[in-house]
Design a protein around this motif. Structure first.
Motif, PDB file in Angstrom:
ATOM      1  N   TYR A   1       1.260  16.348   2.681  1.00 32.54           N
ATOM      2  CA  TYR A   1       0.433  15.635   1.717  1.00 32.54           C
ATOM      3  C   TYR A   1      -0.598  16.596   1.160  1.00 32.54           C
ATOM      4  O   TYR A   1      -1.382  17.184   1.909  1.00 32.54           O
ATOM      5  CB  TYR A   1      -0.250  14.447   2.392  1.00 32.54           C
ATOM      6  CG  TYR A   1      -1.053  13.548   1.486  1.00 32.54           C
ATOM      7  CD1 TYR A   1      -0.532  13.089   0.277  1.00 32.54           C
ATOM      8  CD2 TYR A   1      -2.325  13.133   1.849  1.00 32.54           C
ATOM      9  CE1 TYR A   1      -1.261  12.251  -0.548  1.00 32.54           C
ATOM     10  CE2 TYR A   1      -3.065  12.281   1.038  1.00 32.54           C
ATOM     11  CZ  TYR A   1      -2.531  11.849  -0.171  1.00 32.54           C
ATOM     12  OH  TYR A   1      -3.259  11.009  -0.985  1.00 32.54           O
TER      13      TYR A   1
ATOM     14  N   LYS B   1       0.802  -1.217   0.000  1.00 35.48           N
ATOM     15  CA  LYS B   1       0.000   0.000   0.000  1.00 35.48           C
ATOM     16  C   LYS B   1       0.841   1.277   0.000  1.00 35.48           C
ATOM     17  O   LYS B   1       0.305   2.357  -0.245  1.00 35.48           O
ATOM     18  CB  LYS B   1      -0.932   0.016   1.221  1.00 35.48           C
ATOM     19  CG  LYS B   1      -1.967  -1.095   1.226  1.00 35.48           C
ATOM     20  CD  LYS B   1      -2.845  -1.014   2.468  1.00 35.48           C
ATOM     21  CE  LYS B   1      -3.904  -2.112   2.478  1.00 35.48           C
ATOM     22  NZ  LYS B   1      -4.748  -2.060   3.709  1.00 35.48           N
TER      23      LYS B   1
ATOM     24  N   ILE C   1       3.454   7.842   9.633  1.00 35.24           N
ATOM     25  CA  ILE C   1       2.664   7.564   8.426  1.00 35.24           C
ATOM     26  C   ILE C   1       1.914   6.242   8.565  1.00 35.24           C
ATOM     27  O   ILE C   1       0.730   6.139   8.214  1.00 35.24           O
ATOM     28  CB  ILE C   1       3.590   7.551   7.187  1.00 35.24           C
ATOM     29  CG1 ILE C   1       4.086   8.966   6.891  1.00 35.24           C
ATOM     30  CG2 ILE C   1       2.869   6.968   5.967  1.00 35.24           C
ATOM     31  CD1 ILE C   1       5.254   9.013   5.940  1.00 35.24           C
TER      32      ILE C   1
ATOM     33  N   LEU D   1       0.250   4.365  -2.298  1.00 36.25           N
ATOM     34  CA  LEU D   1       0.733   5.719  -2.055  1.00 36.25           C
ATOM     35  C   LEU D   1       2.253   5.761  -2.230  1.00 36.25           C
ATOM     36  O   LEU D   1       2.986   5.004  -1.591  1.00 36.25           O
ATOM     37  CB  LEU D   1       0.347   6.151  -0.642  1.00 36.25           C
ATOM     38  CG  LEU D   1       0.676   7.582  -0.229  1.00 36.25           C
ATOM     39  CD1 LEU D   1       0.015   8.596  -1.169  1.00 36.25           C
ATOM     40  CD2 LEU D   1       0.223   7.824   1.218  1.00 36.25           C
TER      41      LEU D   1
ATOM     42  N   LYS E   1      -0.968   6.917  10.856  1.00 37.92           N
ATOM     43  CA  LYS E   1      -1.924   7.840  10.245  1.00 37.92           C
ATOM     44  C   LYS E   1      -2.785   7.143   9.201  1.00 37.92           C
ATOM     45  O   LYS E   1      -4.006   7.353   9.129  1.00 37.92           O
ATOM     46  CB  LYS E   1      -1.163   9.002   9.608  1.00 37.92           C
ATOM     47  CG  LYS E   1      -1.994   9.972   8.782  1.00 37.92           C
ATOM     48  CD  LYS E   1      -2.807  10.893   9.633  1.00 37.92           C
ATOM     49  CE  LYS E   1      -3.510  11.941   8.786  1.00 37.92           C
ATOM     50  NZ  LYS E   1      -4.363  12.827   9.606  1.00 37.92           N
ATOM     51  N   PHE E   2      -2.151   6.300   8.363  1.00 34.40           N
ATOM     52  CA  PHE E   2      -2.861   5.672   7.252  1.00 34.40           C
ATOM     53  C   PHE E   2      -3.199   4.201   7.518  1.00 34.40           C
ATOM     54  O   PHE E   2      -3.692   3.509   6.624  1.00 34.40           O
ATOM     55  CB  PHE E   2      -2.026   5.785   5.976  1.00 34.40           C
ATOM     56  CG  PHE E   2      -1.884   7.195   5.464  1.00 34.40           C
ATOM     57  CD1 PHE E   2      -2.821   7.724   4.595  1.00 34.40           C
ATOM     58  CD2 PHE E   2      -0.820   7.994   5.870  1.00 34.40           C
ATOM     59  CE1 PHE E   2      -2.703   9.021   4.117  1.00 34.40           C
ATOM     60  CE2 PHE E   2      -0.683   9.298   5.400  1.00 34.40           C
ATOM     61  CZ  PHE E   2      -1.626   9.816   4.531  1.00 34.40           C
TER      62      PHE E   2
END
Length: 275
Positions: free
Chosen positions: A80, A11, A205, A45, A208-209
């Protein structure tokens, strides 16, 4: 679970730039952009992760700037789509002491790297040329001391005319133990907050994701990439990488001159590829 392991699990892909993705002329290979667009189309991403400033990264990746996430200033800043997601600056009260320590070592040139601009007080070459090449918003000032408090300082970049591994990294860490000093290139060292690095940015990160390590891949070539590589389940170094890093990270792709990162990304995108 249908599809390839790549399609169902990967991902996030981060890559260092200088010595890793960028070619020998410090340019993004043109063939990288269609690859990045395809990664985005598949829901993966892509992240340039560099010691460079955000303004410079945005310029380098202008064709895809709204599709990628940026780790700038060696992990002290994450942005971002124009939004700052993470900022880990050097405390203002530590910067003057750090500058004094840096100035006490011959043949090195400091640069304050803020969240928006970088600042230099020396005009000598090759330092001046190198600084302006890597930092798009580069401001000449009379003294870096006068910059403190103007904006948050993500790191102090140091250009070493003797080679960073021969000079700066040998003497500076013991002078400023309250900050982190790391090699970031053949001629560069970076000074940052103790917990500011690409690995710490990667941990942010992932949280967060909601990525786990097996869903993340990363590429690097020098010791400032090491923590980031450790945070990713699929870690690679380029053939031209700093030898001590190659001993730590065994997966090797062709050199940046041979487009090794892009070649590996294309492998990832092939239907037959398994990580």
């Amino acid at each position: 679970m249908g599809g390839t392991l790549f399609e169902t699990m990967l991902k996030f892909i981060a890559t260092d730039l200088d010595g890793t993705l960028l070619d020998q002329n410090q340019r993004v290979p043109e063939e990288a952009f269609p690859v990045i667009r395809e990664l985005t189309r598949r829901g993966i991403l892509f992240c340039p992760a560099s010691g460079r400033q955000y303004a410079n990264l945005k310029k380098l990746f202008a064709p895809v700037e709204n599709d990628v996430l940026f780790i700038a200033e060696n992990g002290a800043l994450v942005r971002y789509r124009g939004e700052t997601l993470y900022l880990n600056p050097i405390p203002d009260e530590l910067i003057k002491d750090a500058l004094d320590a840096i100035r006490s070592i011959p043949n090195i040139f400091p640069m304050l790297c803020g969240s928006e601009n970088s600042y230099i007080e020396n005009s000598e070459n090759p330092f001046h040329t190198c600084a302006c090449l890597s930092y798009t918003n580069c401001v000449q000032v009379g003294s870096l001391d006068d910059v403190v408090g103007r904006e948050k300082i993500c790191k102090i970049a140091i250009y070493d005319t003797l080679g960073s591994h021969n000079n700066c990294i040998k003497y500076l860490p013991e002078k400023i133990p309250f900050l982190r000093t790391t090699l970031s290139g053949a001629d560069w060292c970076d000074v940052s907050a103790l917990n500011a690095n690409k690995g710490d940015a990667m941990r942010f990160i992932k949280q967060k994701f909601s990525f786990n390590a097996d869903e993340c891949a990363a590429f690097g070539d020098h010791m400032n990439d090491y923590e980031m590589l450790l945070e990713c389940g699929h870690a690679y170094v380029t053939e031209n990488a700093y030898p001590p890093l190659k001993k730590l990270i065994r997966n090797v792709v062709p050199s940046n001159r041979d487009g090794g990162v892009v070649l590996k990304l294309k492998e990832f995108l092939s239907k037959e590829q398994r990580l």
